[in-house]
Design an enzyme around this catalytic site. Structure first.
Site, PDB file in Angstrom:
ATOM      1  N   ASP A   2       0.856  -1.185   0.000  1.00 34.10           N
ATOM      2  CA  ASP A   2       0.000   0.000   0.000  1.00 34.10           C
ATOM      3  C   ASP A   2       0.891   1.233   0.000  1.00 34.10           C
ATOM      4  O   ASP A   2       1.595   1.497   0.974  1.00 34.10           O
ATOM      5  CB  ASP A   2      -0.900  -0.014   1.244  1.00 34.10           C
ATOM      6  CG  ASP A   2      -1.780   1.211   1.311  1.00 34.10           C
ATOM      7  OD1 ASP A   2      -2.861   1.178   0.714  1.00 34.10           O
ATOM      8  OD2 ASP A   2      -1.376   2.214   1.940  1.00 34.10           O
ATOM      9  N   LYS A  39      -2.313   5.933  -4.452  1.00 28.83           N
ATOM     10  CA  LYS A  39      -3.385   6.921  -4.211  1.00 28.83           C
ATOM     11  C   LYS A  39      -3.111   8.242  -4.925  1.00 28.83           C
ATOM     12  O   LYS A  39      -1.959   8.663  -5.023  1.00 28.83           O
ATOM     13  CB  LYS A  39      -3.524   7.172  -2.695  1.00 28.83           C
ATOM     14  CG  LYS A  39      -3.592   5.889  -1.897  1.00 28.83           C
ATOM     15  CD  LYS A  39      -3.857   6.101  -0.423  1.00 28.83           C
ATOM     16  CE  LYS A  39      -3.653   4.804   0.344  1.00 28.83           C
ATOM     17  NZ  LYS A  39      -2.265   4.477   0.677  1.00 28.83           N
ATOM     18  N   TYR A  57       3.243   9.648  -0.284  1.00 22.49           N
ATOM     19  CA  TYR A  57       4.292   9.021   0.536  1.00 22.49           C
ATOM     20  C   TYR A  57       5.674   9.110  -0.127  1.00 22.49           C
ATOM     21  O   TYR A  57       6.680   8.823   0.513  1.00 22.49           O
ATOM     22  CB  TYR A  57       4.003   7.533   0.805  1.00 22.49           C
ATOM     23  CG  TYR A  57       2.674   7.195   1.390  1.00 22.49           C
ATOM     24  CD1 TYR A  57       1.913   8.123   2.086  1.00 22.49           C
ATOM     25  CD2 TYR A  57       2.164   5.904   1.266  1.00 22.49           C
ATOM     26  CE1 TYR A  57       0.678   7.775   2.614  1.00 22.49           C
ATOM     27  CE2 TYR A  57       0.941   5.553   1.803  1.00 22.49           C
ATOM     28  CZ  TYR A  57       0.198   6.490   2.458  1.00 22.49           C
ATOM     29  OH  TYR A  57      -1.010   6.125   2.978  1.00 22.49           O
ATOM     30  N   HIS A  77      -7.007   9.825  -2.274  1.00 20.85           N
ATOM     31  CA  HIS A  77      -6.439   9.739  -0.923  1.00 20.85           C
ATOM     32  C   HIS A  77      -7.302  10.440   0.127  1.00 20.85           C
ATOM     33  O   HIS A  77      -7.498   9.926   1.240  1.00 20.85           O
ATOM     34  CB  HIS A  77      -5.028  10.343  -0.938  1.00 20.85           C
ATOM     35  CG  HIS A  77      -4.130   9.825   0.120  1.00 20.85           C
ATOM     36  ND1 HIS A  77      -2.784   9.636  -0.074  1.00 20.85           N
ATOM     37  CD2 HIS A  77      -4.376   9.450   1.392  1.00 20.85           C
ATOM     38  CE1 HIS A  77      -2.245   9.159   1.032  1.00 20.85           C
ATOM     39  NE2 HIS A  77      -3.198   9.040   1.933  1.00 20.85           N
TER      40      HIS A  77
END
Ligand code: A2P
Length: 321
Positions: A51, A81, A56, A113
Site C-alpha cells: 500500500d 493513491k 508518501y 487519498h
C-alpha cells in the site's frame, strides 16, 4: 490455551471481481523512502500486497523492490493513491504513479487519498478553487475505463461523503480505506459499505505510533487485547489484526521489523466471545473511543487532510492530539 488455529490470510473479492490480499504492507510516513532493504524483507516473509501513495513519495522504491524480487509482477497487488494536490490533474497524476511504479502492468487499486483537494498549498472544498470530489471521481473513472488500473476507490470517506459521491458516480468505489482498529471500528460505516458493496480497509490498524501524543499506541497496551493475546500466545498486534480481518476488513499495518512483519501475516481465529469483547472495547469508556492517527490532523482548525471533521463527516475525533 495456546493458539493452534492459524488463520490463512484471506483474499477479498472486490465489487468488480478483482481479488486483493487482505493484509497489505502499509508504507506511509517515511517508511521505505530510502532503500529497498525492508521491502525486500517484506517480500521474503510473504507480503504480496503493498500500500503506497503519491503523497508518501515511495512508489518508486516499492516498484523497484517488486522488480528486484525476481517474481512475476503479477504475483503482487499494488495499491496507490491520488494526492490532494492532483485533484485537478487526475490523468497526469495517474501517469506519474504508473511511471514511478514502473511495473509494466496496470496498477491494481488506485484510491482518491482524501476527499479534499489542494491547490498552491491551500485546501479547498470545491469550485472555484478546484473540482468537487465528484468531478475528481469522474476523471478517475475515465482512467479506469482506459484499462490501466484494475480497480478504483477512495480513502478517508465517511457515510456522508460517500452518499454525496454516489449521487454522481458511474462506478461504485471498490474500496474505502479509513483509519480502523478496536478504538475506532467505524461500525456504521462498515455496515454502510457492506450494503453498497464497498470494501473497507483499515489503515493504522494497530493505532498509530507517529504523531503528537502517540509514542506508544494505546492499542498495544490495551488490557482486554493483552488478555486475549496471552490466551492465544501471540502479540497484541496479531489480535488487533485478526479481529479486523475476521470482521471482513482488510488491513495495512506498517512494519520495518522482520519479526513483526511476520507476526502481522500470522493471524489467529478468535472465538465469538473474544470478537464480542473486542467489538465492545470502544463502548467501555470514552478514552477508548478515539481516532489515533493524527498526523494529518490540525487541532487548531479541527481539520484532517485539509477539511474540518464536520465536512468530512467524521463523528469520532482525536483525544490524543
Ligand atoms: P515497527 O516498524 O518497529 O514494527 P501503523 O499503525 O501506522 O501501521 O503503525 C504501526 C506501528 O506499529 C509502527 O511503528 C510499527 O513499528 C509498529 N508495529 C508494527 N507491527 C507491530 C506489532 N505486531 N506489534 C507491535 N508493534 C508493531
Amino acid at each position: 490455551m495456546t493458539s493452534i488455529d492459524i488463520m490463512t490470510i484471506p483474499t477479498i473479492k472486490l465489487n468488480n471481481g478483482v481479488t486483493m490480499p487482505a493484509v497489505a504492507m502499509g508504507s506511509w510516513q517515511g517508511t521505505f523512502d530510502g532503500s529497498t532493504k525492508e521491502l525486500d524483507q517484506a517480500i521474503q516473509v510473504g507480503y504480496r500486497h503493498f500500500d503506497t501513495a503519491a503523497l508518501y513519495r515511495n512508489e518508486t522504491v516499492v516498484g523497484q523492490a517488486i522488480r528486484d524480487s525476481g517474481l512475476p509482477a503479477s504475483d503482487f497487488f499494488v495499491t496507490t493513491k491520488l494526492g490532494n494536490d492532483d485533484h485537478h490533474r487526475v490523468a497526469e497524476a495517474f501517469q506519474e504513479s504508473l511511471d514511478a511504479l514502473n511495473l509494466d502492468r496496470p496498477i491494481d487499486l488506485w484510491l482518491m487519498h482524501w476527499p479534499g483537494g489542494r491547490k498552491d498549498g491551500k485546501s479547498y472544498y470545491g469550485p472555484p478553487e478546484g473540482p468537487t470530489f465528484n468531478e475528481t471521481w469522474t476523471d478517475m473513472e475515465k482512467v479506469y475505463d482506459s484499462g490501466r488500473v484494475r480497480a478504483i476507490g477512495v480513502s478517508n470517506f465517511s457515510i456522508a461523503t460517500l452518499e454525496e459521491l454516489l449521487k454522481t458516480a458511474r462506478i461504485v468505489p471498490a474500496v474505502n480505506q479509513v483509519e480502523g482498529h478496536p478504538y475506532n471500528p467505524d461500525d456504521e460505516l462498515k455496515a454502510y459499505c457492506d450494503k453498497k458493496h464497498i470494501h473497507l480497509t483499515y489503515y493504522s490498524p494497530l493505532g498509530s505510533q507517529i504523531g503528537e501524543g502517540n509514542s506508544v499506541s494505546p492499542i498495544l497496551t490495551d488490557p482486554d487485547l493483552k488478555e486475549i493475546a496471552k490466551a492465544h500466545d501471540v502479540s497484541v498486534g496479531q489480535i488487533a489484526l485478526s479481529w479486523a480481518v475476521q470482521r471482513g476488513a482488510s488491513v495495512a499495518p506498517r512494519s520495518t521489523n522482520p519479526d513483526r512483519m511476520k507476526q502481522n501475516l500470522t493471524l489467529v481465529t478468535l472465538t465469538k466471545d473474544e470478537v464480542d469483547r473486542i467489538d465492545g472495547i470502544h463502548k467501555k469508556d470514552e478514552s477508548r473511543h478515539t481516532r489515533l492517527c493524527n498526523v494529518a490532523y490540525r487541532k487548531e482548525q479541527n481539520t484532517a487532510g485539509g477539511w474540518t471533521l464536520d465536512r468530512l463527516g467524521w463523528d469520532v475525533g482525536f483525544k490524543t492530539a
